[in-house]
Design an enzyme around this catalytic site. Structure first.
Site, short mmCIF file in Angstrom:
data_model
loop_
_atom_site.label_atom_id
_atom_site.label_comp_id
_atom_site.label_asym_id
_atom_site.label_seq_id
_atom_site.Cartn_x
_atom_site.Cartn_y
_atom_site.Cartn_z
N LYS A 22 -9.40 14.68 -4.48
CA LYS A 22 -9.91 13.82 -3.39
C LYS A 22 -8.75 13.27 -2.56
CE LYS A 22 -11.05 9.42 -4.33
NZ LYS A 22 -10.42 8.40 -3.49
N ASN A 23 -7.73 12.76 -3.24
CA ASN A 23 -6.66 12.05 -2.53
C ASN A 23 -5.65 12.95 -1.85
OD1 ASN A 23 -7.97 9.75 -3.22
ND2 ASN A 23 -6.53 9.12 -4.81
N ARG A 93 -11.71 3.13 2.78
CA ARG A 93 -10.44 2.59 3.29
C ARG A 93 -9.50 3.70 3.74
NH1 ARG A 93 -9.40 -1.81 1.84
NH2 ARG A 93 -7.19 -1.47 2.15
N ARG A 122 -5.19 -5.03 -0.61
CA ARG A 122 -4.85 -3.70 -0.06
C ARG A 122 -4.57 -3.78 1.44
NH1 ARG A 122 -8.64 0.77 -2.67
NH2 ARG A 122 -6.92 2.12 -2.08
N VAL A 328 0.34 -2.12 -10.01
CA VAL A 328 0.19 -1.62 -8.63
C VAL A 328 -0.80 -2.47 -7.84
CG1 VAL A 328 -0.54 0.36 -7.23
CG2 VAL A 328 0.79 0.72 -9.33
C1 EPZ Z 1 -3.86 5.44 -2.79
O1 EPZ Z 1 -4.36 4.23 -2.26
C2 EPZ Z 1 -5.05 6.12 -3.46
N1 EPZ Z 1 -6.07 6.40 -2.45
C3 EPZ Z 1 -5.61 5.20 -4.54
O2 EPZ Z 1 -6.65 5.90 -5.19
C4 EPZ Z 1 -4.50 4.92 -5.56
O3 EPZ Z 1 -4.99 4.02 -6.53
C5 EPZ Z 1 -3.29 4.32 -4.85
O4 EPZ Z 1 -2.86 5.20 -3.78
C6 EPZ Z 1 -2.10 4.12 -5.78
O5 EPZ Z 1 -1.76 5.34 -6.36
C7 EPZ Z 1 -5.90 7.48 -1.64
O6 EPZ Z 1 -4.92 8.20 -1.71
C8 EPZ Z 1 -7.00 7.75 -0.66
P1 EPZ Z 1 -1.06 2.14 -1.93
P2 EPZ Z 1 -3.45 3.40 -1.23
O7 EPZ Z 1 -0.90 1.93 -0.46
O8 EPZ Z 1 -2.59 4.30 -0.47
C9 EPZ Z 1 0.28 -2.36 -1.46
C10 EPZ Z 1 -8.71 6.16 -6.16
O9 EPZ Z 1 -9.15 5.65 -7.18
N2 EPZ Z 1 0.36 -2.10 -0.01
O10 EPZ Z 1 -0.19 3.12 -2.62
O11 EPZ Z 1 -4.36 2.47 -0.49
C11 EPZ Z 1 -1.15 -2.30 -1.98
O12 EPZ Z 1 -1.79 -3.54 -1.79
C12 EPZ Z 1 -7.97 5.34 -5.15
O13 EPZ Z 1 -8.78 7.39 -5.88
C13 EPZ Z 1 0.82 -3.11 0.84
O14 EPZ Z 1 1.14 -4.21 0.40
O15 EPZ Z 1 -2.56 2.55 -2.22
C14 EPZ Z 1 -0.95 -1.96 -3.44
O16 EPZ Z 1 -0.70 -3.16 -4.15
C15 EPZ Z 1 -8.05 3.87 -5.48
N3 EPZ Z 1 0.89 -2.87 2.17
C16 EPZ Z 1 0.31 -1.08 -3.44
O17 EPZ Z 1 0.94 -1.29 -2.17
C17 EPZ Z 1 0.54 -1.66 2.71
O18 EPZ Z 1 0.64 -1.49 3.94
C18 EPZ Z 1 0.02 0.40 -3.57
O19 EPZ Z 1 -0.99 0.71 -2.63
C19 EPZ Z 1 0.08 -0.65 1.84
C20 EPZ Z 1 0.01 -0.88 0.48
#
Ligand code: EPZ
Length: 419
Positions: A22-23, A93, A122, A328
């Site tokens: 999916k991702n 999202r 997020r 995370v």
């Molecule tokens: C991706 O989400 C995945 N989704 C998530 O999978 C996965 O859990 C996550 O990466 C971590 O591996 C997709 O790829 C569609 P991040 P993403 O930005 O990109 C903070 C699932 O179950 N952050 O890596 O949204 C954020 O709050 C889903 O398939 C900021 O602060 O996650 C988090 O604490 C759930 N500012 C950390 O970084 C930003 O601008 C990691 O988030 C962006 C993120």
């Protein structure tokens, strides 16, 4: 709302075919916006999030047709709008991933802020900061991100925290920017690598993907892609944990074992025998009860946060006490309250769940809250005595293709109840 009923107590046995990730599918589908040439993507999983992505792209003017089996053809010959509306973005999202491609292709984008989510705030501040560093004028008004850029300029972007979709948005934007972009502290997830590999087949000049520093030399235009999505390592991990929890023996076919190292190491620690082939992994628990394991989530190649809930469920019925630390997301323990309803003995202490394994869980009605939490409740139902009814299974359908058929083929007593 649709619910899933599971009658626990039966060890899983057999082989399960893993679907496309999916991702990886989501960003690669969005990458079709970067070119006016036709694109074709194979091994696209049939998921709610994929349907939402196709609806969003279709609204923008992308012509989409479904090929045989799991192939999707997309053609963004011309775009009618640069709008990603709230009613779609709030259901997924990952819609934020149209921002970079629209800015690069179109010079403008209006994308609804995603809003809150069960597992954490997020924010998308790092996406915006990175694109602004490349010359985009960005402001947020009325819940929408309004972005414009005559032509993005290559820049050095340092990401404060590792962000998967943040890296992907900036990576896609950089392919058509003027000059070179260097992304520091980039995400190294296999899904980011798959996106980069797909962009390279379109003519993008990318190096360093899979490390924490990605370099992109921008070009003027990109060709279409004819690509296949990599297998879903989280779906594979979910089925392998189910095998370990039920004392069964399951082979996950169509996987890349090298992407599962952190997960397989923890399954081995829990007492499972692991057999690895070039495109499959088998977990054999031979009727044993798993031993508790300690896990700490981290960006790839660390232990994946998307497998945290599943291992919390494994620890719930394991021998001993396991510590599950989530680093995370700030609120990815919604499943703990539901597991307690099934009789689990676990306490949240800050960003750690202390899990004292119990001999058995007892089936009960539970509520899914997010994608991976709902998968963990299905796993718990597979070992609980009696019936477990998981409500709000639309969360599951976002990320797992035909989950009850696949578990059913492995001998689980599982069925979807009408809404
Ligand atoms: C991706 O989400 C995945 N989704 C998530 O999978 C996965 O859990 C996550 O990466 C971590 O591996 C997709 O790829 C569609 P991040 P993403 O930005 O990109 C903070 C699932 O179950 N952050 O890596 O949204 C954020 O709050 C889903 O398939 C900021 O602060 O996650 C988090 O604490 C759930 N500012 C950390 O970084 C930003 O601008 C990691 O988030 C962006 C993120």
């Amino acid at each position: 709302m649709a619910r899933i009923q599971i009658r626990g107590g039966r060890p899983l046995a057999g082989s399960v075919e893993i679907s496309g990730a999916k991702n990886a599918a989501l960003p690669i589908l969005m990458a079709a916006l970067l070119t006016d040439q036709p694109c074709r993507l194979a091994a696209v999983p049939h998921l709610k999030d994929v349907a939402t992505t196709m609806e969003l792209l279709g609204q923008m003017g992308v012509v989409i047709s479904l090929g045989e089996r799991s192939e999707v053809e997309l053609h963004a010959a011309e775009l009618h709008t640069d709008l990603a509306p709230y009613d779609l973005v709030r259901t997924m999202r990952a819609s934020i991933l149209v921002l970079g491609p629209l800015l690069a292709r179109n010079g403008s984008a209006r994308v609804s802020l995603p809003g809150g989510c069960a597992i954490g705030a997020r924010p998308v501040d790092l996406h915006l900061k990175g694109l602004a560093a490349m010359g985009a004028e960005i402001h947020v008004e009325g819940g929408y991100i309004q972005a414009r850029a005559a032509r993005l300029k290559g820049a050095r972007v340092v990401l404060d925290t590792v962000t998967v979709t943040g890296t992907e948005n900036i990576l896609m934007a950089a392919t058509l920017a003027e000059g070179t972009t260097v992304i520091e502290n980039a995400a190294q997830e296999p899904e980011v690598v798959d996106l980069a590999e797909c962009l390279i087949t379109m003519g993008a000049d990318i190096t360093g993907h899979g490390t924490n520093t990605i370099t992109v030399r921008g070009c003027d235009r990109l060709a279409g892609y004819d690509y296949q999505v990599l297998p879903d390592r989280i779906e594979a991990g979910t089925f392998l944990v189910a095998a370990a929890m039920t004392g069964g023996r399951v082979r996950a076919a169509n996987v890349r074992p090298g992407l599962l190292d952190a997960v397989l190491q923890k399954l081995e620690e829990s007492g499972a025998s692991i057999a690895v082939d070039h495109d499959s992994v088998e977990v054999d628990m031979a009727g044993r009860r798993p031993r508790a394991v300690n896990v700490t989530t981290a960006p790839y190649p660390g232990f994946p946060t998307d497998m945290q809930a599943q291992f919390t469920a494994l620890n719930a019925i394991a021998e001993g006490t396991g510590l599950v630390r989530e680093t995370v997301f700030e609120n990815r323990f919604m499943h703990v309250l539901e597991l307690q309803r099934l009789g689990a003995d676990m306490q949240i202490e800050g960003n750690v769940v202390v899990v004292r394994g119990v001999e058995r869980l007892t089936g009960a009605p539970v509520m899914a809250t997010d994608l991976r939490a709902s998968a963990c409740l299905v796993l718990a139902g597979l070992v609980a005595e009696g019936d477990t009814i998981v409500d709000r299974v639309y969360h599951i359908d976002r990320g797992y293709e035909n989950i009850e058929e696949k578990f059913g083929q492995l001998g689980a007593r599982i069925r979807r109840l009408p809404a």
